[in-house]
Design a protein around this motif. Structure first.
Motif, PDB file in Angstrom:
ATOM      1  N   ASP A 247       9.992   6.862   0.198  1.00 21.14           N
ATOM      2  CA  ASP A 247       9.956   6.718  -1.257  1.00 21.14           C
ATOM      3  C   ASP A 247       9.809   8.056  -1.966  1.00 21.14           C
TER       4      ASP A 247
ATOM      5  N   CYS B 295       2.513  10.013  -6.130  1.00 20.84           N
ATOM      6  CA  CYS B 295       1.760   8.783  -5.863  1.00 20.84           C
ATOM      7  C   CYS B 295       0.670   8.631  -6.920  1.00 20.84           C
TER       8      CYS B 295
ATOM      9  N   CYS C  51       5.071  -1.293   2.950  1.00 16.40           N
ATOM     10  CA  CYS C  51       4.354  -0.213   2.250  1.00 16.40           C
ATOM     11  C   CYS C  51       5.357   0.748   1.617  1.00 16.40           C
ATOM     12  N   ARG C  52       4.843   1.595   0.738  1.00 19.54           N
ATOM     13  CA  ARG C  52       5.637   2.707   0.221  1.00 19.54           C
ATOM     14  C   ARG C  52       5.265   3.930   1.046  1.00 19.54           C
TER      15      ARG C  52
ATOM     16  N   GLU D  88       0.828  -1.211   0.000  1.00 22.08           N
ATOM     17  CA  GLU D  88       0.000   0.000   0.000  1.00 22.08           C
ATOM     18  C   GLU D  88       0.866   1.267   0.000  1.00 22.08           C
ATOM     19  N   THR D  89       0.230   2.369  -0.401  1.00 18.40           N
ATOM     20  CA  THR D  89       0.892   3.674  -0.411  1.00 18.40           C
ATOM     21  C   THR D  89       0.412   4.481   0.793  1.00 18.40           C
TER      22      THR D  89
ATOM     23  N   ARG E  44       7.271   1.302   6.093  1.00 19.41           N
ATOM     24  CA  ARG E  44       8.183   0.581   5.193  1.00 19.41           C
ATOM     25  C   ARG E  44       8.479  -0.824   5.717  1.00 19.41           C
TER      26      ARG E  44
ATOM     27  N   LEU F  24      -3.613   7.307  -2.664  1.00 16.54           N
ATOM     28  CA  LEU F  24      -3.205   7.019  -1.277  1.00 16.54           C
ATOM     29  C   LEU F  24      -4.133   5.969  -0.664  1.00 16.54           C
TER      30      LEU F  24
END
Ligand SMILES: NC(=O)c1ccc[n+]([C@@H]2O[C@H](COP(=O)([O-])OP(=O)(O)OC[C@H]3O[C@@H](n4cnc5c(N)ncnc54)[C@H](OP(=O)(O)O)[C@@H]3O)[C@@H](O)[C@H]2O)c1
Length: 336
Positions: free
Chosen positions: A193, A212, A171-172, A147-148, A167, A216
């Protein structure tokens, strides 16, 4: 012989941005020790954004009165004891506020495990901000690998840890912060990121779409205001918004009212949830164990911004609202 204790008290309720004149440095003798109490000498105390709300006339918790010692967490060392469980030399953390010495009966105080990390970390990564990052992200945000995650106030005590934990979860992590130095800290040292300087970027929504493009999945909100408005525009279906803090609003004389963005929750079937870290208090031992393990494994790094001298505490506190700190802002009162 009583010791002369320097304290910072609230002199006036700030109007808007706090001023140094809203605080006063006073000297008072320490109270004599009664059986079951001990005397602690402060090494560090914490200045935190929530204190701005606590010095308002009306607060979400017991407000600080004019003349009271400023409240807050501190760490120090026991120098004299009539308490069966605390001995001279013990490192302890508690809520005795902005002062050089305190007499405690041990309630609300904990012994600090010195082998884990320097004792100052009991006010940061291994203290309240660390627990806020850990439980706010994992329990309220429930991130999933891939996921972001976007974090506002990302270079502060809480935000810098949230990104790293995200992280670790696979996730990013993306963040906003108020200087190029902070952006470099996030992307180069903490391996976010991507990040942007919200004081330079004009169109936050466009910037988030650029950083992104897939939207999100999770927004960890430390600041509120226009950065949050943009994050709402970019949430995906099923997104979670963790409402941790709204620092951009804390100096407002009246609560800001603005365009309604909750429709974004409707169309994206998303959830926004506020929390208070103390709701997880019974699980702090688990959170502290995990954060300490991640530090040992090199998966979490942390920074402290240290201001020396109790007389400089008001300046350090005000600096939170102009972004003077990277990581946890502390005041060093005495060297250990
Ligand atoms: N819910 C809870 O239980 C809980 C617990 C702890 C903290 N919090 C909240 O979490 C947030 C972060 O706390 P923290 O202790 O980690 O503080 P922090 O982030 O270490 O320090 C505050 C930072 O906020 C940023 N800031 C100040 N004014 C701003 C504005 N108008 N717009 C955007 N950013 C602004 C500044 O960085 P820049 O240079 O980036 O502007 C500053 O360094 C706060 O909102 C706090 O109230 C909530």
């Amino acid at each position: 012989m009583p010791i002369l204790n320097r304290q910072i008290t609230l002199a006036a309720r700030p109007e808007g941005m706090p001023q140094e004149s809203d605080f006063r440095l006073v000297e008072r003798p320490t109270l004599p020790l009664r059986p079951g109490t001990f005397l602690v000498r402060t090494e560090f105390f914490s200045v935190d954004p929530y204190m701005r709300m606590r010095i308002r006339e009306e607060s979400y918790a017991q407000p600080t009165n004019i003349g009271d010692v400023m409240p807050g967490r501190a760490v120090g060392r026991v120098i004299e004891s009539k308490h069966p469980e605390y001995h001279p030399g013990d490192a302890v953390a508690g809520e005795w506020g902005w002062q050089e010495y305190a007499v405690s009966d041990g309630k609300g105080t904990r012994r600090v495990e010195e082998s884990l990390a320097p004792i100052s970390t009991a006010l940061g990564v291994l203290g309240m901000p660390g627990m806020t990052a850990y439980f706010g992200l994992l329990e309220i945000g429930r991130p999933k690998a891939g996921e972001t995650v976007f974090i506002s106030g990302a270079a502060g005590a809480v935000g810098s840890l949230v990104g790293q934990i995200a992280r670790i979860q696979g996730c990013r992590a993306f963040g906003s912060a108020g200087s190029d130095e902070k952006v470099a800290y996030l992307t180069q040292e903490l391996r976010f990121d991507g990040a942007f300087n919200y004081k330079e970027v004009r169109d936050y929504t466009a910037k988030l779409e650029e950083l992104c493009p897939g939207g999100l999945d999770l927004y960890y909100d430390n600041v509120g205001g226009p950065v949050s408005d943009a994050a709402f525009e970019c949430i995906n279906v099923g997104a979670r918004i963790v409402v941790c803090g709204q620092i951009s609003q804390y100096n407002n004389r009246t609560m800001a009212r603005g365009p309604r963005l909750l429709w974004r929750l409707v169309v994206q079937q998303a959830r926004a949830e506020g929390f208070m870290v103390h709701q997880f208090a019974d699980r702090f031992p688990e959170g502290l164990r995990q954060m300490a393990a991640w530090i040992r494994e090199g998966k979490i790094s942390y920074r402290e911004t240290i201001t020396d001298g109790i007389q400089n505490a008001p300046k350090a506190f005000i600096g939170l609202f102009t972004g003077q700190n990277i990581g946890k802002q502390l005041v060093r009162v005495a060297k250990g």
